[in-house]
Write an enzyme that holds these catalytic residues in place. Structure first.
Site, mmCIF file in Angstrom:
data_model
loop_
_atom_site.group_PDB
_atom_site.id
_atom_site.type_symbol
_atom_site.label_atom_id
_atom_site.label_comp_id
_atom_site.label_asym_id
_atom_site.label_seq_id
_atom_site.Cartn_x
_atom_site.Cartn_y
_atom_site.Cartn_z
ATOM 1 N N GLU A 1 0.880 -1.167 0.000
ATOM 2 C CA GLU A 1 0.000 0.000 0.000
ATOM 3 C C GLU A 1 0.913 1.211 0.000
ATOM 4 O O GLU A 1 1.445 1.605 1.038
ATOM 5 C CB GLU A 1 -0.879 -0.003 1.263
ATOM 6 C CG GLU A 1 -1.869 -1.137 1.329
ATOM 7 C CD GLU A 1 -2.979 -0.997 0.299
ATOM 8 O OE1 GLU A 1 -3.133 0.076 -0.305
ATOM 9 O OE2 GLU A 1 -3.682 -1.986 0.082
ATOM 10 N N CYS B 1 -2.372 9.274 2.216
ATOM 11 C CA CYS B 1 -1.952 8.695 0.928
ATOM 12 C C CYS B 1 -2.959 9.041 -0.169
ATOM 13 O O CYS B 1 -2.596 9.250 -1.315
ATOM 14 C CB CYS B 1 -1.810 7.198 1.057
ATOM 15 S SG CYS B 1 -3.209 6.446 1.896
HETATM 16 P P1 NAD Z 1 8.001 5.164 4.798
HETATM 17 O O1 NAD Z 1 8.071 4.395 3.544
HETATM 18 O O2 NAD Z 1 9.127 6.062 5.127
HETATM 19 O O3 NAD Z 1 7.879 4.194 6.062
HETATM 20 C C1 NAD Z 1 6.814 3.288 6.200
HETATM 21 C C2 NAD Z 1 7.254 2.183 7.137
HETATM 22 O O4 NAD Z 1 8.265 1.432 6.491
HETATM 23 C C3 NAD Z 1 7.879 2.651 8.441
HETATM 24 O O5 NAD Z 1 7.536 1.766 9.458
HETATM 25 C C4 NAD Z 1 9.366 2.595 8.133
HETATM 26 O O6 NAD Z 1 10.163 2.480 9.289
HETATM 27 C C5 NAD Z 1 9.431 1.356 7.283
HETATM 28 N N1 NAD Z 1 10.545 1.304 6.329
HETATM 29 C C6 NAD Z 1 11.181 2.325 5.724
HETATM 30 N N2 NAD Z 1 12.134 1.846 4.894
HETATM 31 C C7 NAD Z 1 12.077 0.493 4.984
HETATM 32 C C8 NAD Z 1 12.802 -0.565 4.375
HETATM 33 N N3 NAD Z 1 13.811 -0.328 3.522
HETATM 34 N N4 NAD Z 1 12.483 -1.835 4.681
HETATM 35 C C9 NAD Z 1 11.475 -2.106 5.553
HETATM 36 N N5 NAD Z 1 10.770 -1.135 6.178
HETATM 37 C C10 NAD Z 1 11.062 0.146 5.890
HETATM 38 O O7 NAD Z 1 6.606 5.911 4.745
HETATM 39 P P2 NAD Z 1 6.007 6.923 5.807
HETATM 40 O O8 NAD Z 1 6.756 8.203 5.657
HETATM 41 O O9 NAD Z 1 5.907 6.304 7.155
HETATM 42 O O10 NAD Z 1 4.517 7.068 5.252
HETATM 43 C C11 NAD Z 1 4.227 7.915 4.218
HETATM 44 C C12 NAD Z 1 4.047 7.178 2.924
HETATM 45 O O11 NAD Z 1 3.138 6.108 3.103
HETATM 46 C C13 NAD Z 1 3.441 8.053 1.854
HETATM 47 O O12 NAD Z 1 4.045 7.799 0.619
HETATM 48 C C14 NAD Z 1 1.986 7.604 1.825
HETATM 49 O O13 NAD Z 1 1.322 7.893 0.622
HETATM 50 C C15 NAD Z 1 2.124 6.159 2.100
HETATM 51 N N6 NAD Z 1 0.870 5.590 2.624
HETATM 52 C C16 NAD Z 1 0.118 4.792 1.826
HETATM 53 C C17 NAD Z 1 -1.088 4.280 2.285
HETATM 54 C C18 NAD Z 1 -1.969 3.392 1.437
HETATM 55 O O14 NAD Z 1 -2.909 2.836 1.966
HETATM 56 N N7 NAD Z 1 -1.731 3.222 0.166
HETATM 57 C C19 NAD Z 1 -1.517 4.607 3.564
HETATM 58 C C20 NAD Z 1 -0.713 5.436 4.346
HETATM 59 C C21 NAD Z 1 0.488 5.920 3.863
#
Ligand code: NAD
Length: 531
Positions: free
Chosen positions: A235, A269
């Site tokens: 997602e 998102c």
């Molecule tokens: P992010 O990708 O920085 O982090 C998300 C999660 O992934 C965190 O727990 C982070 O610690 C972990 N993470 C980061 N890099 C990783 C890796 N290499 N391997 C494993 N885990 C890793 O995102 P964010 O800043 O927390 O959230 C914002 C983003 O999430 C935006 O792009 C938003 O659009 C998206 N989002 C999408 C949805 C959806 O339903 N499609 C919902 C909410 C947020």
């Protein structure tokens, strides 16, 4: 031991501290979830439903406390935390309690293929095992809560890794499940950033991953999961368009789009980031949107008079400032906002409306994830559609119009997972819907029956009574070969004459067929198959 200090984005107050998991701890938690899985998967569905009922009662009783923890650690107003975090969680539980058991039932599948006639075939659903639930900070409660409730209901177990920006909300999620009677090991938790996430994905006890976050991290998760390989649901981000047709109720559309763009300070998102409005309505719509946006009250998430709180982190604020400044330099008109609100605190930004961002600027392509919406005039539906689809992301989209038929026609051609008409974002709070995107917004679905099925593997059970050998077993004979070749002709040849001739050649084999198969007992079923 390394720790994460959680602070409030509104006033930098220290809220708590959690330990960062090292590799050994991650392996321990995942292993314990795997052991729990072996027991949990056998739990009758009625028991799972009962646990969810207890959980729903807890949630209903503690909604205010939960909303306040979210508001304090993440920054959205308390009322918004109730509506967008607690309420969808309650709805997800209600969905699973009422509709879940039916969705889990095994299904008999009648055999179509004549040579397999008379057998019993069933499609069953089986849990994968341990899921890594890697969660973002923007909806730190509702996203992992709904995903975990769905996973557990399907018989899986989970290890949650909350975002390092919202670890305390993650603790609340896990604590609620445990207090509702779920065994501690059925839902484990580890804290940390990307490194911890990567180790969790790679852990050998983990069979599947549901990742919610940005596209770069999502790609990395998929890469790592591919090594095993493991099932992945992604997602990811969005850059959602709203198409405003000339026949729309412009007052209502402007009000709805202002909310859908600025909800959670735009850190959603599926928030509206791009509006394509028909030229005939453009000026009036922009005026209305600016009026609505300028009236949004920025402030303390605990103040009842606040609509929009702070951004979640300094990195978020820097990104929003950089993208708006880039658009300004490129010549976009900033009709309101366009600046930080230092008077409110370190991380506040004014809700912003930008008109006609030039195609080359970053804002036109990248997800901004802040309280900023860009509006562009377009000449009719076709251009609006082309502009809406001309984007790497495809999460959700909305169409604002009084013409329901036109909206349905346009919806079919929008490249995204959810389309809403005269509203945006609201289906996230409806557990009966589906949630998920296409293109860079990821794949796989959460929410509703499709979301539940996503957490399960299908198993096909094919039962033969075992009274005689199968017709295709050794030794292969010339008669069997001739018969099977004629059967291919019989099934597919476009010429009726050729098929009739093939049918005639079957006559001498009828006894053989009757002895070795149940083909002849199919009667009309056989004719239907050959039709
Ligand atoms: P992010 O990708 O920085 O982090 C998300 C999660 O992934 C965190 O727990 C982070 O610690 C972990 N993470 C980061 N890099 C990783 C890796 N290499 N391997 C494993 N885990 C890793 O995102 P964010 O800043 O927390 O959230 C914002 C983003 O999430 C935006 O792009 C938003 O659009 C998206 N989002 C999408 C949805 C959806 O339903 N499609 C919902 C909410 C947020």
């Amino acid at each position: 031991m390394a720790t994460i200090r959680s602070t409030s984005p509104a006033d930098d107050a220290l809220l708590g501290e959690v330990p960062v998991a090292d590799c050994a701890e991650i392996a321990r938690r995942a292993q314990s979830a795997l052991e729990a899985f072996r027991v949990w998967r056998e739990t009758p569905v009625a028991v799972r439903v009962e646990r969810l009922r207890v959980l729903r009662r807890l949630l209903a009783r503690e909604h205010r406390r939960i909303a306040e923890v979210v508001a304090r650690e993440q920054g959205k107003p308390v009322v918004e935390a109730t509506v967008t975090e607690v309420f969808p969680a309650l709805d997800a539980l209600t969905f699973l309690i009422h509709r879940g058991p039916r969705a889990l039932r095994e299904r008999r599948v009648p055999h179509l293929q004549p040579f397999l006639a008379g057998r019993r075939a069933t499609i069953r659903l089986r849990p994968y095992g341990v899921w890594a639930v890697i969660a973002p900070w923007n909806y730190p409660f509702s996203i992992p809560f709904c995903q975990i409730a769905t996973l557990l209901f399907g018989g899986n177990t989970a290890v949650l890794k909350p975002s390092p920006l919202t670890p305390l909300v993650g603790e609340v999620v896990v604590d609620l499940f445990r207090r509702a009677g779920f065994d501690a090991a059925v839902i484990e938790i580890v804290h940390g950033g990307a490194e911890v996430g990567e180790s969790l994905v790679l852990d050998e006890s983990v069979r599947a991953v549901v990742f919610t976050g940005g596209p770069d991290a999502g790609r990395r998760v998929m890469e790592l999961a591919a090594r095993a390989p493991k099932k992945v649901v992604l997602e990811l981000g969005g850059k959602d368009p709203a198409i405003v047709r000339a026949d729309a109720d412009l007052e209502r559309s402007a009000r709805g789009i202002a909310w859908s763009a600025m909800l959670n300070a735009g850190q959603t998102c599926a928030s509206v980031e791009r509006v394509y409005v028909d030229h005939a309505a453009r000026d009036r719509f922009v005026d209305l949107l600016v009026r609505e946006t300028a009236a949004i009250r920025v402030g303390d998430p605990f103040d009842d008079g606040t609509d929009v709180g702070p951004l979640a982190s300094a990195a978020q604020l820097e990104r929003v400032v950089a993208l708006v400044d880039d658009a300004r330099t490129a010549g976009a008109a900033i009709r309101c906002g366009g600046r930080a609100r230092a008077d409110k605190g370190r991380l506040f930004y004014a809700p912003t409306v930008i008109v006609d961002p030039p195609a080359g600027c970053r804002l036109a392509r990248e997800e901004i994830f802040g309280p900023v919406v860009a509006v562009e005039g377009v000449a009719g539906d076709e251009i609006a559609l082309a502009r809406a689809n001309d984007c790497a992301f495809g999460l959700t989209a909305s169409i604002w119009t009084r013409d329901a038929a036109a909206a349905r026609r346009l919806a079919r051609r929008l490249d995204c997972g959810v389309v809403t008409v005269n509203t945006h974002l609201t289906s996230f709070g409806e557990a009966n819907s589906i949630w998920g995107g296409t293109k860079c917004s990821g794949f796989g679905r959460t929410h509703g029956e499709h979301g539940l099925l996503e957490t399960l593997e299908t198993q096909y059970l094919d039962e033969e009574r075992g009274r005689r050998p199968e017709i295709w077993w050794y030794p292969y004979t010339p008669r069997f070969r001739a018969m099977i070749e004629e059967f291919c002709t019989l099934v597919g040849d476009p010429s009726l004459r050729v098929r009739a001739a093939a049918a005639m050649r079957f006559v001498p084999w009828l006894g053989y067929l009757a002895r070795h198969t149940r083909v002849l007992r199919m009667g009309p079923g056989l004719l239907r198959y050959l039709r």
